[in-house]
Enzyme design. Structure first.
Site, mmCIF file in Angstrom:
data_model
loop_
_atom_site.group_PDB
_atom_site.id
_atom_site.type_symbol
_atom_site.label_atom_id
_atom_site.label_comp_id
_atom_site.label_asym_id
_atom_site.label_seq_id
_atom_site.Cartn_x
_atom_site.Cartn_y
_atom_site.Cartn_z
ATOM 1 N N HIS A 37 -18.034 8.690 17.565
ATOM 2 C CA HIS A 37 -17.256 9.830 17.054
ATOM 3 C C HIS A 37 -16.220 9.347 16.026
ATOM 4 C CE1 HIS A 37 -18.314 11.383 21.243
ATOM 5 N NE2 HIS A 37 -18.786 12.353 20.465
ATOM 6 N N GLN A 150 -26.287 10.656 13.099
ATOM 7 C CA GLN A 150 -27.751 10.544 13.040
ATOM 8 C C GLN A 150 -28.356 10.419 14.427
ATOM 9 O OE1 GLN A 150 -29.527 7.255 10.734
ATOM 10 N NE2 GLN A 150 -31.285 7.703 12.056
ATOM 11 N N GLN A 155 -30.694 17.696 15.807
ATOM 12 C CA GLN A 155 -29.541 18.589 15.683
ATOM 13 C C GLN A 155 -29.041 18.633 14.239
ATOM 14 O OE1 GLN A 155 -26.253 19.063 18.686
ATOM 15 N NE2 GLN A 155 -25.243 17.630 17.336
HETATM 16 P P1 AMP Z 1 -21.111 15.131 20.819
HETATM 17 O O1 AMP Z 1 -19.675 14.997 21.220
HETATM 18 O O2 AMP Z 1 -22.046 14.321 21.642
HETATM 19 O O3 AMP Z 1 -21.522 16.556 20.643
HETATM 20 O O4 AMP Z 1 -21.204 14.466 19.371
HETATM 21 C C1 AMP Z 1 -20.381 14.893 18.319
HETATM 22 C C2 AMP Z 1 -20.869 14.270 17.039
HETATM 23 O O5 AMP Z 1 -20.821 12.850 17.146
HETATM 24 C C3 AMP Z 1 -22.335 14.636 16.741
HETATM 25 O O6 AMP Z 1 -22.460 14.852 15.333
HETATM 26 C C4 AMP Z 1 -23.070 13.404 17.186
HETATM 27 O O7 AMP Z 1 -24.306 13.215 16.523
HETATM 28 C C5 AMP Z 1 -22.081 12.311 16.794
HETATM 29 N N1 AMP Z 1 -22.353 11.093 17.568
HETATM 30 C C6 AMP Z 1 -22.531 10.981 18.897
HETATM 31 N N2 AMP Z 1 -22.820 9.702 19.228
HETATM 32 C C7 AMP Z 1 -22.850 8.996 18.078
HETATM 33 C C8 AMP Z 1 -23.106 7.626 17.744
HETATM 34 N N3 AMP Z 1 -23.408 6.722 18.677
HETATM 35 N N4 AMP Z 1 -23.056 7.260 16.446
HETATM 36 C C9 AMP Z 1 -22.761 8.163 15.482
HETATM 37 N N5 AMP Z 1 -22.511 9.469 15.727
HETATM 38 C C10 AMP Z 1 -22.553 9.888 17.005
#
Ligand code: AMP
Length: 282
Positions: A37, A150, A155
């Site tokens: 994040h 990514q 999504q």
């Molecule tokens: P989430 O809190 O899981 O809904 O994720 C919020 C954002 O962070 C989304 O755009 C995810 O794709 C991105 N995200 C989650 N994990 C990672 C990661 N390991 N690397 C890069 N972006 C991430």
């Protein structure tokens, strides 16, 4: 960092900033923040005058109520991480703020085939929920740029499709997946893995890398079978999918022509925790 709970107040603040010529970068999250994040925050800060994050665990995108109930929440630590990263604003809405008329009668979106493939197939209604929350957040925030990871490749495709249908389109920037040293993609759900589970979970990345290294024109079934065995050998109890898909449409391939851009993409359960990951193969 300034915290907002009211969409009305936040909208007023952001319109005044944009009125002064400042660009807004937006990072939507569901909290339980990790370095993945924060990478999105860093990318936003490089390209925008103001960076705003949101934390909202959106009930309408969870097809499994248990998964929603068990979603990790670490709000105090999240606020500290965002402040240290230099995030300017944080939107922390409650459910009434996002769905003032309840969740009973929300719009449905035309997403085409992508809606029911892979994640869409195994999590019915998931992408409609993603669009419901994203349309609302994008309407309030109206960012110049939207930062997505990514890691959630499908999504990203769905939100890009939604964005095209909106009156104020944001520029979408997709940030590469941030991984642990083991290769395991960082994820809020990793917090639910045991110590041993955390080690074994790296088998997802190993199997995706195996597919990348061995990809050759022709039939893909034997390759995928070996990659699947790498997961079961590491203790994964259930594989929803482990496939090679056309990167543009996400349609699943059984043969590769040696040219089409392809991605290996996987969702599998370890110790009751559902993990997803993907890797561009060529
Ligand atoms: P989430 O809190 O899981 O809904 O994720 C919020 C954002 O962070 C989304 O755009 C995810 O794709 C991105 N995200 C989650 N994990 C990672 C990661 N390991 N690397 C890069 N972006 C991430």
């Amino acid at each position: 960092m300034i915290l907002y709970q009211s969409s009305f107040d936040l909208n007023k603040k952001l319109r005044s900033l944009q009125g002064n010529g400042l660009s807004i970068g937006f990072v939507p999250t569901m909290g339980a923040l990790h370095e993945g994040h924060i990478a999105l925050i860093n990318h936003s800060k490089l390209k925008n005058n103001i960076t705003i994050a949101s934390i909202f665990v959106n009930p309408t995108q969870f097809n499994d109520p248990q998964d929603f109930a068990k979603y990790p929440a670490t709000l105090e630590a999240d606020i500290i991480k965002l402040s240290l990263a230099g995030c300017d604003l944080l939107f922390l809405p409650n459910i009434q703020e996002i769905y003032p008329n309840g969740t009973g009668n929300l719009p449905l979106y035309e997403l085409g085939a992508i809606e029911n493939l892979l994640e869409g197939f195994y999590r019915p209604g998931h992408f409609q929920g993603v669009c419901q929350v994203m349309e609302r957040l994008l309407g309030i925030i109206q960012p110049n740029r939207l930062f997505l990871g990514q890691k959630d490749f499908q999504q990203c495709m769905v939100i890009s499709k939604l964005n095209e249908q909106l009156p104020n389109r944001a520029i979408i920037e997709i940030v590469p997946t941030v991984r642990e040293k083991s290769g395991l993609a960082m994820s809020s759900r990793n917090k639910r893995l045991s110590e041993e589970g955390l080690k074994n979970a790296a088998a997802i990345y190993q199997s995706l890398n195996f597919l990348k290294n061995k990809l050759a024109p022709g039939k893909l079934t034997d390759l995928l079978e070996t990659a699947g065995k790498m997961l079961t050998d590491a203790g994964f109890e259930k594989i929803d999918y482990l496939v090679i898909a056309d990167r543009a449409s996400l349609s699943v391939l059984t043969h590769w022509d040696g040219k089409t851009p392809v991605t290996a993409i996987c969702a599998a359960f370890l110790g009751g925790v559902r993990l997803i990951d993907n890797l561009a193969l060529n």
